[in-house]
Design an enzyme around this catalytic site. Structure first.
Site, PDB file in Angstrom:
ATOM      1  N   ASP A  30     -12.110 -32.182  -8.365  1.00  0.00           N
ATOM      2  CA  ASP A  30     -12.765 -32.698  -7.490  1.00  0.00           C
ATOM      3  C   ASP A  30     -13.505 -31.838  -6.571  1.00  0.00           C
ATOM      4  OD1 ASP A  30     -12.951 -36.094  -6.689  1.00  0.00           O
ATOM      5  OD2 ASP A  30     -13.749 -34.421  -5.089  1.00  0.00           O
ATOM      6  N   ILE A  31     -14.747 -31.893  -6.087  1.00  0.00           N
ATOM      7  CA  ILE A  31     -15.656 -30.980  -5.309  1.00  0.00           C
ATOM      8  C   ILE A  31     -15.143 -31.075  -3.850  1.00  0.00           C
ATOM      9  CG2 ILE A  31     -17.642 -32.543  -4.665  1.00  0.00           C
ATOM     10  CD1 ILE A  31     -18.247 -28.853  -5.790  1.00  0.00           C
ATOM     11  N   ASN A  86     -11.724 -46.325  -8.782  1.00  0.00           N
ATOM     12  CA  ASN A  86     -12.613 -47.363  -8.139  1.00  0.00           C
ATOM     13  C   ASN A  86     -13.656 -47.756  -8.967  1.00  0.00           C
ATOM     14  OD1 ASN A  86     -11.191 -46.468  -5.761  1.00  0.00           O
ATOM     15  ND2 ASN A  86     -12.461 -44.892  -5.331  1.00  0.00           N
ATOM     16  N   HIS A  99     -14.458 -42.914 -13.512  1.00  0.00           N
ATOM     17  CA  HIS A  99     -13.572 -41.770 -13.281  1.00  0.00           C
ATOM     18  C   HIS A  99     -12.115 -42.218 -12.799  1.00  0.00           C
ATOM     19  CE1 HIS A  99     -16.053 -42.349  -9.963  1.00  0.00           C
ATOM     20  NE2 HIS A  99     -15.060 -41.960  -9.174  1.00  0.00           N
ATOM     21  N   PHE A 100     -11.247 -41.264 -13.220  1.00  0.00           N
ATOM     22  CA  PHE A 100      -9.847 -41.449 -12.678  1.00  0.00           C
ATOM     23  C   PHE A 100      -9.440 -40.323 -11.752  1.00  0.00           C
ATOM     24  CE2 PHE A 100      -7.822 -44.823 -15.055  1.00  0.00           C
ATOM     25  CZ  PHE A 100      -8.577 -45.115 -15.844  1.00  0.00           C
TER      26      PHE A 100
HETATM   27  P1  5GP Z   1     -15.364 -42.071  -6.070  1.00  0.00           P
HETATM   28  O1  5GP Z   1     -15.634 -42.516  -4.598  1.00  0.00           O
HETATM   29  O2  5GP Z   1     -16.917 -42.519  -6.926  1.00  0.00           O
HETATM   30  O3  5GP Z   1     -14.215 -42.856  -6.762  1.00  0.00           O
HETATM   31  O4  5GP Z   1     -15.367 -40.896  -6.325  1.00  0.00           O
HETATM   32  C1  5GP Z   1     -16.146 -39.698  -6.621  1.00  0.00           C
HETATM   33  C2  5GP Z   1     -15.716 -38.489  -6.508  1.00  0.00           C
HETATM   34  O5  5GP Z   1     -16.635 -37.583  -7.177  1.00  0.00           O
HETATM   35  C3  5GP Z   1     -15.519 -38.213  -5.186  1.00  0.00           C
HETATM   36  O6  5GP Z   1     -14.259 -37.763  -4.717  1.00  0.00           O
HETATM   37  C4  5GP Z   1     -16.474 -36.703  -4.701  1.00  0.00           C
HETATM   38  O7  5GP Z   1     -15.817 -35.770  -4.264  1.00  0.00           O
HETATM   39  C5  5GP Z   1     -16.362 -36.217  -6.500  1.00  0.00           C
HETATM   40  N1  5GP Z   1     -17.717 -35.658  -6.823  1.00  0.00           N
HETATM   41  C6  5GP Z   1     -18.916 -35.947  -6.265  1.00  0.00           C
HETATM   42  N2  5GP Z   1     -19.971 -34.900  -7.000  1.00  0.00           N
HETATM   43  C7  5GP Z   1     -19.216 -34.065  -7.525  1.00  0.00           C
HETATM   44  C8  5GP Z   1     -19.768 -32.897  -8.052  1.00  0.00           C
HETATM   45  O8  5GP Z   1     -20.816 -32.396  -8.271  1.00  0.00           O
HETATM   46  N3  5GP Z   1     -18.680 -32.111  -8.523  1.00  0.00           N
HETATM   47  C9  5GP Z   1     -17.144 -32.536  -8.574  1.00  0.00           C
HETATM   48  N4  5GP Z   1     -16.550 -31.603  -9.140  1.00  0.00           N
HETATM   49  N5  5GP Z   1     -17.078 -33.582  -7.976  1.00  0.00           N
HETATM   50  C10 5GP Z   1     -17.931 -34.401  -7.416  1.00  0.00           C
END
Ligand code: 5GP
Length: 144
Positions: A30-31, A86, A99-100
């Protein structure tokens, strides 16, 4: 389905710290990690929510998730972790591609305890009358 940033990561148009890759799934860091080693596991075939995922992708994700959990723990030294998933904005989904999250909980260092991830679980006592109706409805929806 509108494209998301994860489609670009799958195609290699945006870089990522790749952890695992096969025909159906991809895992990468995760970024904005909640803790070091925070990993995302996604199907390559896009769906917005888990319930929309096709059986083949669902099976592939189910097969690799425990292996990725083991690798996250072995690499970070954690022995405990959360797997979060989520679905929809109300459930805190920001990227509309299933995604997990695999989030290690490390008792050592700055990411110990609730420093990185706080989970508030506002549970209430079950309403047995309503629960009985809901369970019956789900059973009938799930019956072959
Ligand atoms: P959500 O809130 O949708 O469950 O989580 C999405 C996740 O994707 C977040 O934790 C966010 O940091 C991660 N994310 C968003 N954009 C990127 C990206 O460009 N690269 C990576 N590696 N993670 C990302």
């Amino acid at each position: 389905m509108p494209e998301t940033i994860f489609d670009k990561i799958i195609r290699g148009q945006i870089p990522c710290h790749r952890v695992y890759d096969d025909a159906f799934t991809l895992a990468f860091l995760d970024i904005n990690p909640i803790a070091p080693g925070h990993t995302l596991v996604i199907p390559k075939h896009a769906a917005v929510t888990l319930g929309e995922l096709d059986d083949e992708s669902a099976a592939a994700i189910g097969r690799v998730l425990p292996r990725i959990c083991r690798a996250v723990c072995a690499a970070t030294g954690a022995s405990q972790y959360n797997v979060l998933q989520n679905n929809g904005p109300l459930a805190h989904q920001a990227v509309m591609h299933v995604h997990f999250h695999v989030i290690p909980r490390n008792p050592r260092g700055e990411h110990r305890d609730e420093a990185g991830l706080g989970v508030r679980w506002n549970a209430t006592a079950i309403d047995h009358a309503m629960a009985g109706q809901l369970a019956a409805r789900m059973r009938s929806l799930l019956s072959p």
